[in-house]
Design an enzyme around this catalytic site. Structure first.
Site, short mmCIF file in Angstrom:
data_model
loop_
_atom_site.label_atom_id
_atom_site.label_comp_id
_atom_site.label_asym_id
_atom_site.label_seq_id
_atom_site.Cartn_x
_atom_site.Cartn_y
_atom_site.Cartn_z
N HIS A 255 0.84 -1.20 0.00
CA HIS A 255 0.00 0.00 0.00
C HIS A 255 0.88 1.25 0.00
O HIS A 255 2.09 1.17 0.22
CB HIS A 255 -0.96 0.01 1.21
CG HIS A 255 -0.28 0.07 2.54
ND1 HIS A 255 -0.14 -1.01 3.39
CD2 HIS A 255 0.30 1.11 3.19
CE1 HIS A 255 0.49 -0.65 4.48
NE2 HIS A 255 0.78 0.64 4.40
P1 TYD Z 1 -2.05 -3.16 7.31
O1 TYD Z 1 -1.70 -1.71 7.33
O2 TYD Z 1 -2.65 -3.71 6.06
O3 TYD Z 1 -0.79 -4.02 7.77
P2 TYD Z 1 0.48 -4.60 6.94
O4 TYD Z 1 0.85 -3.59 5.92
O5 TYD Z 1 1.54 -4.78 7.98
O6 TYD Z 1 0.11 -5.90 6.35
O7 TYD Z 1 -3.02 -3.42 8.54
C1 TYD Z 1 -3.46 -4.72 8.88
C2 TYD Z 1 -4.79 -4.58 9.62
O8 TYD Z 1 -4.62 -3.88 10.86
C3 TYD Z 1 -5.83 -3.82 8.82
O9 TYD Z 1 -7.08 -4.46 9.04
C4 TYD Z 1 -5.85 -2.45 9.46
C5 TYD Z 1 -5.44 -2.72 10.90
N1 TYD Z 1 -4.68 -1.62 11.51
C6 TYD Z 1 -5.22 -0.90 12.56
O10 TYD Z 1 -6.36 -1.14 13.00
N2 TYD Z 1 -4.48 0.08 13.14
C7 TYD Z 1 -3.23 0.38 12.71
O11 TYD Z 1 -2.57 1.29 13.28
C8 TYD Z 1 -2.68 -0.35 11.60
C9 TYD Z 1 -1.31 -0.07 11.07
C10 TYD Z 1 -3.44 -1.35 11.04
#
Ligand code: TYD
Length: 138
Positions: A49
């Site tokens: 992302h």
């Molecule tokens: P995501 O940003 O997609 O994580 P990664 O890039 O490490 O795979 O986030 C994973 C999940 O966690 C998504 O459902 C959103 C949630 N999330 C939160 O609730 N709070 C946060 O601060 C972050 C970073 C993610």
């Protein structure tokens, strides 16, 4: 410049080591959120992302991983494998996290609270936004 790695200094004594992260000393923004990712299953890719506005600093406090940073024109790889290295990720950069070791704990400092509307989760949408910004600034 896509890669901006900040070298962190430790405060060590006979008992062990400590690294402090402090606004304006080694963190170039006001920290509003800290989170850490861990327990990644072998072979999984994380990230995938970009953020419209969010700025972040990433430290692999344990284990290792490989960040791919992409501004829509250039892609670079950065291996994070030391608690002494902090990778600054400016806003509007696509990031992928590959080769995440099983023991990897990645700590992320962010300049804002969690906001799903700040995410761009589709690479083609990201490229379209890069194009749009380019044409607006031309
Ligand atoms: P995501 O940003 O997609 O994580 P990664 O890039 O490490 O795979 O986030 C994973 C999940 O966690 C998504 O459902 C959103 C949630 N999330 C939160 O609730 N709070 C946060 O601060 C972050 C970073 C993610």
């Amino acid at each position: 410049m896509l890669v901006n790695m900040i070298q962190l200094q430790s405060h060590g004594d006979d008992r062990g080591l400590l690294i402090s992260l402090e606004r304006d000393k080694n963190i170039p923004f006001n920290i509003k959120r800290v989170y850490y990712s861990f327990g990644t299953q072998d072979g999984f890719v994380r990230g995938l992302h970009a953020h419209h506005r969010l700025k972040q600093m990433v430290i692999a406090v344990k284990g290792s991983c490989r960040f791919v940073l992409d501004d829509g024109n250039e892609r670079v790889d950065v291996v994070l494998n030391s608690p002494y290295q902090a990778l600054y990720i400016d806003s509007f950069l696509w990031r992928e996290i590959h080769d995440i070791s099983e023991d990897c704990v990645c700590m992320v400092l962010a300049d804002n609270i969690y906001d799903e509307s700040d995410y761009i989760r589709n690479y083609d949408d990201f490229l379209a936004e890069v194009k749009k910004r380019k044409s607006l600034s031309a």
